[in-house]
Write a protein that holds these residues in place. Structure first.
Motif, PDB file in Angstrom:
ATOM      1  N   THR A   9       7.931   6.091  18.329  1.00  0.00           N
ATOM      2  CA  THR A   9       8.088   7.525  18.102  1.00  0.00           C
ATOM      3  C   THR A   9       7.499   8.292  19.275  1.00  0.00           C
ATOM      4  O   THR A   9       6.535   7.847  19.897  1.00  0.00           O
ATOM      5  CB  THR A   9       7.432   7.939  16.774  1.00  0.00           C
ATOM      6  OG1 THR A   9       7.818   9.282  16.450  1.00  0.00           O
ATOM      7  CG2 THR A   9       5.916   7.832  16.821  1.00  0.00           C
ATOM      8  N   ASN A  12       7.859  13.308  17.410  1.00  0.00           N
ATOM      9  CA  ASN A  12       8.989  13.555  16.506  1.00  0.00           C
ATOM     10  C   ASN A  12       8.499  13.476  15.066  1.00  0.00           C
ATOM     11  O   ASN A  12       9.120  12.844  14.218  1.00  0.00           O
ATOM     12  CB  ASN A  12      10.084  12.516  16.766  1.00  0.00           C
ATOM     13  CG  ASN A  12      11.440  12.946  16.224  1.00  0.00           C
ATOM     14  OD1 ASN A  12      11.778  14.121  16.234  1.00  0.00           O
ATOM     15  ND2 ASN A  12      12.219  11.990  15.757  1.00  0.00           N
ATOM     16  N   TYR A  15      10.674  13.979  11.687  1.00  0.00           N
ATOM     17  CA  TYR A  15      11.603  12.913  11.330  1.00  0.00           C
ATOM     18  C   TYR A  15      10.864  11.608  11.025  1.00  0.00           C
ATOM     19  O   TYR A  15      11.297  10.832  10.165  1.00  0.00           O
ATOM     20  CB  TYR A  15      12.648  12.725  12.433  1.00  0.00           C
ATOM     21  CG  TYR A  15      13.721  13.778  12.348  1.00  0.00           C
ATOM     22  CD1 TYR A  15      14.858  13.577  11.586  1.00  0.00           C
ATOM     23  CD2 TYR A  15      13.570  14.997  12.997  1.00  0.00           C
ATOM     24  CE1 TYR A  15      15.837  14.547  11.472  1.00  0.00           C
ATOM     25  CE2 TYR A  15      14.531  15.989  12.894  1.00  0.00           C
ATOM     26  CZ  TYR A  15      15.667  15.759  12.124  1.00  0.00           C
ATOM     27  OH  TYR A  15      16.623  16.729  12.007  1.00  0.00           O
ATOM     28  N   ASP A  86      14.344   8.348  13.296  1.00  0.00           N
ATOM     29  CA  ASP A  86      15.206   9.400  12.756  1.00  0.00           C
ATOM     30  C   ASP A  86      16.250   8.812  11.805  1.00  0.00           C
ATOM     31  O   ASP A  86      17.377   9.290  11.723  1.00  0.00           O
ATOM     32  CB  ASP A  86      15.890  10.185  13.881  1.00  0.00           C
ATOM     33  CG  ASP A  86      16.797   9.325  14.742  1.00  0.00           C
ATOM     34  OD1 ASP A  86      16.653   8.080  14.703  1.00  0.00           O
ATOM     35  OD2 ASP A  86      17.653   9.882  15.457  1.00  0.00           O
ATOM     36  N   ASN A 130      20.854  17.287   9.724  1.00  0.00           N
ATOM     37  CA  ASN A 130      19.413  17.267   9.943  1.00  0.00           C
ATOM     38  C   ASN A 130      18.700  17.121   8.604  1.00  0.00           C
ATOM     39  O   ASN A 130      19.350  17.068   7.541  1.00  0.00           O
ATOM     40  CB  ASN A 130      18.967  18.531  10.672  1.00  0.00           C
ATOM     41  CG  ASN A 130      19.525  19.798  10.036  1.00  0.00           C
ATOM     42  OD1 ASN A 130      19.452  19.978   8.819  1.00  0.00           O
ATOM     43  ND2 ASN A 130      20.100  20.668  10.854  1.00  0.00           N
ATOM     44  N   THR A 213      16.299  10.860  18.292  1.00  0.00           N
ATOM     45  CA  THR A 213      15.215  10.261  19.062  1.00  0.00           C
ATOM     46  C   THR A 213      15.677   9.777  20.429  1.00  0.00           C
ATOM     47  O   THR A 213      14.989   9.017  21.083  1.00  0.00           O
ATOM     48  CB  THR A 213      14.587   9.082  18.295  1.00  0.00           C
ATOM     49  OG1 THR A 213      15.625   8.213  17.851  1.00  0.00           O
ATOM     50  CG2 THR A 213      13.808   9.564  17.105  1.00  0.00           C
TER      51      THR A 213
END
Length: 284
Positions: A9, A12, A15, A86, A130, A213
């Protein structure tokens, strides 16, 4: 049986939290989880610390390949599952995956889930672009009712290999940092080590938020296609089409792949690869 889930990650956190919630909510079994945090100044590091999740950390973004190799160092299971931060995992995803693992006669396999997305997925089905617009019930109902068979896999996450294989091939090739081309490279290393089962399990579905991502605007990606071509003499598309038989499309699973069929199309595409290879070597 438990799995080790490794996930990179890079600032982020929204997510990542959503991903972690799906693992907690939708897993049938308990699993080992290791997050590699690149930077983490958006609150990710504090969140992981406060929730006592295993992690590795780098002060800057070291790339997907190095992130995965660092996270692997803390894993405990023989079964290593690589995921994106994500993604949203479907209900009982691990039951379907573990049932498939138990069917295998040895450790020479590559098992993956099936990406569902508004676009660019293996299956395109709109459940939202999203987190805010994500329709969880629509996605979970789709997972129950979808009749897509197990299909031929072709280097996409989430994917699982055995620890023995990971150690044998050395994990992800860090020359592919920050990450473009790293998945086909991993699959090629598996192929060269006699893996012939590349299987995507239909009931193991994840909803993928269109590669959020991929770090658009944050990271300048490497030219993975060129790097793969220089390393192996063919490009990733040729490898997918003639070796893995997946080619990013829904093709029914092929038990124990054989060597590529060398017909006229094979040689035409091979010549194209060699011409591109020659061009790259001349005009470095």
């Amino acid at each position: 049986m438990n799995l080790s889930i490794i996930v990179p990650t890079y600032n982020n956190i929204k997510y990542l939290k959503f991903f972690l919630s799906s693992i907690k909510k939708n897993s049938y079994y308990h699993h080992d989880l290791v997050v590699h945090i690149n930077d983490g100044s958006d609150g990710t590091l504090n969140y992981i610390l406060n929730n006592k999740i295993k992690y590795t950390h780098s002060n800057k973004n070291i790339g997907l390949c190095s992130s995965m190799n660092k996270a692997f160092s803390l894993t405990t299971s023989d079964y290593i599952l690589y995921a994106h931060d994500d993604m949203y995992f479907c209900k009982d995803w691990d039951k379907y995956l573990i049932n498939e693992i138990k069917k295998q006669k040895n450790n020479l396999y590559y098992l993956s889930g099936i990406n569902v997305s508004t676009k660019f997925g293996l299956i395109n089905y709109d459940c939202g672009d999203n987190i805010e617009s994500f329709n969880e019930d629509r996605f979970l109902k789709f997972c129950i009712n979808d009749t897509t068979p197990d299909i031929q896999s072709s280097h996409w996450a989430p994917h699982l290999i055995h620890r023995e294989l990971w150690n044998k091939i050395g994990g992800f090739s860090e020359e592919f940092n920050p990450g473009d081309g790293s998945d086909p490279d991993l699959c090629m290393k598996l192929w060269l080590n006699n893996v012939r089962i590349f299987k995507a399990i239909s009931k193991f579905k994840v909803y993928h938020f269109n590669s959020l991502t991929s770090r658009k605007g944050k990271v300048k990606l490497n030219n993975g296609t060129k790097m793969f071509l220089l390393k192996y003499g063919i490009n990733p598309r040729f490898f997918r089409k003639y070796f893995l038989r997946g080619n990013n499309s829904v093709i029914p699973f092929i038990e124990n792949l054989s060597e590529p069929k060398k017909d006229i199309n094979f040689y035409i595409d091979l010549v194209k690869c060699k011409l591109k290879l020659f061009f790259h070597k001349i005009f470095k």
